[in-house]
Design a protein around this motif. Sequence first.
Motif, short mmCIF file in Angstrom:
data_model
loop_
_atom_site.label_atom_id
_atom_site.label_comp_id
_atom_site.label_asym_id
_atom_site.label_seq_id
_atom_site.Cartn_x
_atom_site.Cartn_y
_atom_site.Cartn_z
N SER A 131 0.61 -1.19 0.02
CA SER A 131 -0.20 0.01 -0.01
C SER A 131 0.85 1.12 0.08
N GLY A 132 0.02 2.38 -0.42
CA GLY A 132 0.86 3.62 -0.34
C GLY A 132 1.49 4.33 -1.48
N ILE A 133 1.79 3.23 -2.48
CA ILE A 133 2.60 3.85 -3.35
C ILE A 133 1.63 4.19 -4.61
N GLY A 134 1.47 5.42 -4.93
CA GLY A 134 0.83 6.01 -5.87
C GLY A 134 1.54 6.50 -7.11
N ASN A 135 0.96 7.15 -8.09
CA ASN A 135 1.33 7.14 -9.68
C ASN A 135 2.86 8.03 -9.48
N ILE A 136 3.07 8.99 -8.67
CA ILE A 136 4.36 9.72 -8.50
C ILE A 136 5.41 8.99 -7.97
N TYR A 137 5.32 8.34 -6.77
CA TYR A 137 6.33 7.51 -6.19
C TYR A 137 6.68 6.43 -7.02
N ALA A 138 5.79 5.72 -7.56
CA ALA A 138 5.93 4.44 -8.76
C ALA A 138 6.88 4.90 -9.72
N ASP A 139 6.75 6.09 -10.26
CA ASP A 139 7.33 6.44 -11.26
C ASP A 139 9.09 6.91 -10.79
N GLU A 140 9.01 7.41 -9.73
CA GLU A 140 10.46 7.94 -9.21
C GLU A 140 11.17 6.67 -8.76
N ALA A 141 10.52 5.68 -8.08
CA ALA A 141 11.16 4.40 -7.51
C ALA A 141 11.82 3.68 -8.83
N LEU A 142 10.81 3.44 -9.99
CA LEU A 142 11.10 2.54 -10.96
C LEU A 142 12.54 3.27 -11.76
N TRP A 143 12.20 4.34 -11.80
CA TRP A 143 13.51 5.19 -12.43
C TRP A 143 14.80 5.04 -11.65
N ARG A 144 15.00 5.06 -10.33
CA ARG A 144 15.95 4.81 -9.41
C ARG A 144 16.36 3.34 -9.71
N ALA A 145 15.37 2.49 -9.75
CA ALA A 145 15.75 0.94 -9.91
C ALA A 145 16.18 0.43 -11.27
N ARG A 146 15.81 1.51 -12.23
CA ARG A 146 16.04 1.17 -13.62
C ARG A 146 15.48 0.18 -14.31
N LEU A 147 14.18 0.14 -13.69
CA LEU A 147 13.10 -0.93 -14.19
C LEU A 147 11.81 -0.10 -14.93
N HIS A 148 11.86 -0.59 -16.11
CA HIS A 148 10.28 -0.16 -16.85
C HIS A 148 9.14 -0.43 -16.39
N TYR A 149 8.23 0.32 -16.18
CA TYR A 149 6.71 -0.02 -15.48
C TYR A 149 6.26 -0.86 -16.38
N ALA A 150 6.44 -1.46 -17.49
CA ALA A 150 5.80 -2.55 -18.32
C ALA A 150 6.48 -3.82 -18.33
N ARG A 151 7.61 -4.16 -17.41
CA ARG A 151 8.14 -5.34 -17.04
C ARG A 151 7.32 -6.16 -16.61
N ALA A 152 7.02 -7.47 -17.09
CA ALA A 152 6.25 -8.58 -16.39
C ALA A 152 6.65 -9.01 -15.19
N THR A 153 5.51 -8.94 -14.30
CA THR A 153 5.96 -9.35 -12.90
C THR A 153 6.50 -10.83 -12.77
N ASP A 154 6.00 -11.62 -13.60
CA ASP A 154 6.41 -12.94 -13.72
C ASP A 154 7.56 -13.38 -13.99
#
Length: 319
Positions: free
Chosen positions: A207-230
């Motif tokens: 919980s608690g991760i919204g649009n802003i911080y999701a984008d910022e976290a994924l940029w820091r982790a060098r991961l694209h938002y569309a990466r398949a979780t499995d």
Amino acid sequence: MPELPEVETVRAGLAEHVLGRTVTRVEVRREYSVRRHLAGPADLAGRLTGRRLTAAVRRGKFCWLLLDFGDGTGGRMGDGAAGDPPDEALLAHLGMSGQLLVRTGADEAAAGAEHPHLRVRLHLDDEGALDFVDQRTFGHLGVPDLVPTPDGGPGGLGAPDPLLPEPVAHIARDVLDPALDRDAFVARLRARRTGLKRALLDQTLVSGIGNIYADEALWRARLHYARATDTLRRADVLHALDAAHEVMGEALAQGGTSFDALYVNVNGRSGYFDRSLAVYGQEGRPCPRCGTPVRRDEFMNRSSFTCPRCQPRPRSGRW
């Protein structure tokens, strides 16, 4: 919309300024703001009047104040034994523009100081008040019963007992909660068949991760938002989780992210983490890490911001 650091800033302010105070009177100025309290405004006022505010708790974007009768009695009608934990709470969800503002006795006496979007006011025994202000009226207050937490841990940050409001029972722990089971989170996320950002936004997963911080976290982790979780490695998921913890911790230290006057803390001050955003809202500006122009994509009726070089899109980017 207030996200986790903003709501945590509010919770910390409530813990500092209103705990130990007793509610002496309740004014519901707009009934729609208590629509989730199905018994109605008069019942809500009756359940709050005479109750002492004993703890300020947060899970994800929900915040609540535990209630008792000042003698350690937690029962809603004073029928519990002394020392029993409270069985009700004042639950707040801020929605798009909700604010909880603490007013001192001097504020109460000041002419013309009342907020134009005041929806609910709790008068307190120190001659001050706690105001629920909400311009867009998506937020709400209620007084629900408390239920046991699914994992037996504290209800949330600031909770003294393994209890939480019934409407919050389905909400997962958040990245700042020390009781979050990281291994269980990794396993549950990798078992999903969805995109990484969609999973991070799922409040039943974390919980608690919204649009802003999701984008910022994924940029820091060098991961694209569309990466398949499995298809993600365990290390990738932990990297994203650590990045979310890091960015939210930094935002919390700065009072949250505020793009206008609709988000403020309990003293009416805005956060300023927006000055530190790397990619969110930065379309066309150079990535702080490599200089590549930031890209904006449509995503779930909103936007996602990425660096095309640091966060290459997966070839099978279905999400």
